[in-house]
Scaffold this motif. Sequence first.
Motif, PDB file in Angstrom:
ATOM      1  N   LEU A   2       0.856  -1.193  -0.130  1.00  0.00           N
ATOM      2  CA  LEU A   2       0.091  -0.327  -0.099  1.00  0.00           C
ATOM      3  C   LEU A   2       0.853   0.957   0.123  1.00  0.00           C
ATOM      4  CD1 LEU A   2      -2.627  -0.614   2.391  1.00  0.00           C
ATOM      5  CD2 LEU A   2      -2.232  -0.866  -0.067  1.00  0.00           C
ATOM      6  N   GLU A   3       1.883   1.149   0.968  1.00  0.00           N
ATOM      7  CA  GLU A   3       3.052   2.208   0.769  1.00  0.00           C
ATOM      8  C   GLU A   3       3.415   2.108  -0.996  1.00  0.00           C
ATOM      9  OE1 GLU A   3       3.160   0.146   4.616  1.00  0.00           O
ATOM     10  OE2 GLU A   3       3.252  -0.910   2.941  1.00  0.00           O
ATOM     11  N   GLU A   4       4.360   1.740  -1.667  1.00  0.00           N
ATOM     12  CA  GLU A   4       4.031   1.859  -3.007  1.00  0.00           C
ATOM     13  C   GLU A   4       3.554   2.224  -3.896  1.00  0.00           C
ATOM     14  OE1 GLU A   4       6.392  -2.033  -4.435  1.00  0.00           O
ATOM     15  OE2 GLU A   4       6.576  -2.916  -2.811  1.00  0.00           O
ATOM     16  N   LEU A   5       1.778   1.824  -3.598  1.00  0.00           N
ATOM     17  CA  LEU A   5       0.933   2.553  -4.137  1.00  0.00           C
ATOM     18  C   LEU A   5       0.638   3.983  -3.832  1.00  0.00           C
ATOM     19  CD1 LEU A   5      -1.478   2.009  -6.570  1.00  0.00           C
ATOM     20  CD2 LEU A   5      -3.193   1.079  -3.918  1.00  0.00           C
ATOM     21  N   GLN A   6       0.568   4.129  -3.004  1.00  0.00           N
ATOM     22  CA  GLN A   6       0.208   5.503  -2.411  1.00  0.00           C
ATOM     23  C   GLN A   6       1.911   6.478  -3.096  1.00  0.00           C
ATOM     24  OE1 GLN A   6       0.408   6.636   2.721  1.00  0.00           O
ATOM     25  NE2 GLN A   6      -1.563   7.856   1.081  1.00  0.00           N
ATOM     26  N   PHE A  69      -9.452   3.813  -2.079  1.00  0.00           N
ATOM     27  CA  PHE A  69      -8.410   3.085  -0.785  1.00  0.00           C
ATOM     28  C   PHE A  69      -7.555   4.670  -0.507  1.00  0.00           C
ATOM     29  CE2 PHE A  69      -6.508   2.556   3.358  1.00  0.00           C
ATOM     30  CZ  PHE A  69      -6.835   3.236   4.243  1.00  0.00           C
ATOM     31  N   VAL A  70      -6.931   4.154  -0.973  1.00  0.00           N
ATOM     32  CA  VAL A  70      -5.572   4.758  -1.383  1.00  0.00           C
ATOM     33  C   VAL A  70      -5.669   6.169  -2.121  1.00  0.00           C
ATOM     34  CG1 VAL A  70      -2.275   4.908  -2.019  1.00  0.00           C
ATOM     35  CG2 VAL A  70      -3.809   2.860  -1.173  1.00  0.00           C
ATOM     36  N   VAL A  71      -6.111   6.113  -2.532  1.00  0.00           N
ATOM     37  CA  VAL A  71      -6.891   7.341  -3.195  1.00  0.00           C
ATOM     38  C   VAL A  71      -7.469   8.717  -2.593  1.00  0.00           C
ATOM     39  CG1 VAL A  71      -7.905   8.518  -4.912  1.00  0.00           C
ATOM     40  CG2 VAL A  71      -7.058   6.471  -5.959  1.00  0.00           C
ATOM     41  N   LEU A  72      -8.771   8.132  -1.864  1.00  0.00           N
ATOM     42  CA  LEU A  72      -9.144   8.854  -0.916  1.00  0.00           C
ATOM     43  C   LEU A  72      -8.101   9.295   0.002  1.00  0.00           C
ATOM     44  CD1 LEU A  72     -12.075   7.980   1.037  1.00  0.00           C
ATOM     45  CD2 LEU A  72     -10.745   8.321   2.209  1.00  0.00           C
ATOM     46  N   LEU A  73      -7.704   8.877   0.918  1.00  0.00           N
ATOM     47  CA  LEU A  73      -6.525   8.687   1.745  1.00  0.00           C
ATOM     48  C   LEU A  73      -5.541  10.407   1.434  1.00  0.00           C
ATOM     49  CD1 LEU A  73      -5.128   5.569   3.889  1.00  0.00           C
ATOM     50  CD2 LEU A  73      -6.491   6.896   4.402  1.00  0.00           C
ATOM     51  N   SER A  74      -4.777   9.899  -0.377  1.00  0.00           N
ATOM     52  CA  SER A  74      -3.892  11.016  -0.643  1.00  0.00           C
ATOM     53  C   SER A  74      -4.823  12.404  -0.845  1.00  0.00           C
ATOM     54  CB  SER A  74      -3.616  10.030  -2.088  1.00  0.00           C
ATOM     55  OG  SER A  74      -2.406  11.921  -2.734  1.00  0.00           O
ATOM     56  N   LYS A  75      -6.291  12.426  -1.360  1.00  0.00           N
ATOM     57  CA  LYS A  75      -7.155  13.306  -1.230  1.00  0.00           C
ATOM     58  C   LYS A  75      -7.419  14.232   0.193  1.00  0.00           C
ATOM     59  CE  LYS A  75      -9.886  16.148  -3.851  1.00  0.00           C
ATOM     60  NZ  LYS A  75      -9.714  17.057  -4.629  1.00  0.00           N
ATOM     61  N   PHE A  76      -7.211  13.060   1.237  1.00  0.00           N
ATOM     62  CA  PHE A  76      -7.041  13.983   1.984  1.00  0.00           C
ATOM     63  C   PHE A  76      -5.967  14.094   2.765  1.00  0.00           C
ATOM     64  CE2 PHE A  76     -11.537  12.907   0.919  1.00  0.00           C
ATOM     65  CZ  PHE A  76     -11.761  13.862   1.094  1.00  0.00           C
ATOM     66  N   GLU A  82      -0.300   6.338   8.291  1.00  0.00           N
ATOM     67  CA  GLU A  82      -0.706   6.612  10.014  1.00  0.00           C
ATOM     68  C   GLU A  82      -2.302   6.157  10.394  1.00  0.00           C
ATOM     69  OE1 GLU A  82      -1.413  11.667   9.319  1.00  0.00           O
ATOM     70  OE2 GLU A  82      -0.976  10.590   7.911  1.00  0.00           O
ATOM     71  N   VAL A  83      -3.100   5.421   8.649  1.00  0.00           N
ATOM     72  CA  VAL A  83      -3.843   3.937   9.792  1.00  0.00           C
ATOM     73  C   VAL A  83      -2.997   3.274   9.957  1.00  0.00           C
ATOM     74  CG1 VAL A  83      -5.304   2.537   8.622  1.00  0.00           C
ATOM     75  CG2 VAL A  83      -4.981   5.077   7.227  1.00  0.00           C
ATOM     76  N   TYR A  84      -1.470   2.927   9.762  1.00  0.00           N
ATOM     77  CA  TYR A  84      -1.495   1.683  10.305  1.00  0.00           C
ATOM     78  C   TYR A  84      -0.413   2.231  11.772  1.00  0.00           C
ATOM     79  CZ  TYR A  84       0.005  -0.583   5.709  1.00  0.00           C
ATOM     80  OH  TYR A  84       0.008  -1.326   4.194  1.00  0.00           O
ATOM     81  N   ASP A  85      -0.172   3.338  11.752  1.00  0.00           N
ATOM     82  CA  ASP A  85       0.568   3.493  13.298  1.00  0.00           C
ATOM     83  C   ASP A  85      -1.416   3.291  14.061  1.00  0.00           C
ATOM     84  OD1 ASP A  85       3.079   4.123  13.024  1.00  0.00           O
ATOM     85  OD2 ASP A  85       2.379   6.422  12.288  1.00  0.00           O
ATOM     86  N   GLU A  86      -2.285   3.693  13.663  1.00  0.00           N
ATOM     87  CA  GLU A  86      -3.316   3.564  14.173  1.00  0.00           C
ATOM     88  C   GLU A  86      -4.129   2.160  14.977  1.00  0.00           C
ATOM     89  OE1 GLU A  86      -6.996   4.549  16.372  1.00  0.00           O
ATOM     90  OE2 GLU A  86      -5.391   6.205  15.587  1.00  0.00           O
ATOM     91  N   LEU A  87      -3.672   1.969  13.848  1.00  0.00           N
ATOM     92  CA  LEU A  87      -3.474  -0.051  13.953  1.00  0.00           C
ATOM     93  C   LEU A  87      -2.939  -0.619  15.319  1.00  0.00           C
ATOM     94  CD1 LEU A  87      -4.574  -1.438   9.977  1.00  0.00           C
ATOM     95  CD2 LEU A  87      -6.332  -0.775  12.314  1.00  0.00           C
ATOM     96  N   ARG A  88      -2.028  -0.294  15.363  1.00  0.00           N
ATOM     97  CA  ARG A  88      -0.998  -0.232  15.654  1.00  0.00           C
ATOM     98  C   ARG A  88      -1.644   0.087  17.501  1.00  0.00           C
ATOM     99  NH1 ARG A  88       3.049   1.899  12.901  1.00  0.00           N
ATOM    100  NH2 ARG A  88       3.769  -0.086  11.491  1.00  0.00           N
ATOM    101  N   ARG A  89      -1.633   1.251  17.571  1.00  0.00           N
ATOM    102  CA  ARG A  89      -1.862   1.804  18.375  1.00  0.00           C
ATOM    103  C   ARG A  89      -3.617   1.197  19.444  1.00  0.00           C
ATOM    104  NH1 ARG A  89      -6.296   3.964  20.762  1.00  0.00           N
ATOM    105  NH2 ARG A  89      -7.319   4.646  18.948  1.00  0.00           N
ATOM    106  N   ARG A  90      -4.232   0.976  18.413  1.00  0.00           N
ATOM    107  CA  ARG A  90      -5.267  -0.190  18.844  1.00  0.00           C
ATOM    108  C   ARG A  90      -4.966  -1.917  19.504  1.00  0.00           C
ATOM    109  NH1 ARG A  90     -10.340   0.863  14.545  1.00  0.00           N
ATOM    110  NH2 ARG A  90      -9.674   3.568  14.725  1.00  0.00           N
ATOM    111  N   LYS A  91      -3.785  -2.064  18.937  1.00  0.00           N
ATOM    112  CA  LYS A  91      -3.776  -3.362  18.846  1.00  0.00           C
ATOM    113  C   LYS A  91      -2.878  -3.347  20.701  1.00  0.00           C
ATOM    114  CE  LYS A  91       0.230  -5.760  17.902  1.00  0.00           C
ATOM    115  NZ  LYS A  91       1.465  -6.421  16.455  1.00  0.00           N
TER     116      LYS A  91
END
Length: 92
Positions: A2-6, A69-76, A82-91
């Motif tokens: 996903l990072e490569e796609l972004q 999803f990646v396009v949406l993230l990029s738009k905003f 940052e999404v991965y960080d949030e998932l790690r925080r929830r873990k």
Amino acid sequence: MLEELQEIVEERKRNPTPDSYTAKLLYHEKGEDKVLEKFGEEAVELILACKNKDKESIVYEAADLLYHFVVLLSKFDVKVEEVYDELRRRKK
């Protein structure tokens, strides 16, 4: 992955070309609504593929959803990391 796609999406955001589907989404006259609309459309298509239990379509539509999803993230201006960080925080 996903990072490569972004990275690709961000490059097309910085240097849009007329033939780039990504740039057309990001710079559509409907603005962010177009990106949101496409993400929703792809989510519905994935749901329908799952309902039909069509594995090939599920894989295809899941890839479409991840791309949008990646396009949406990029738009905003949100990074996948940052999404991965949030998932790690929830873990925790």
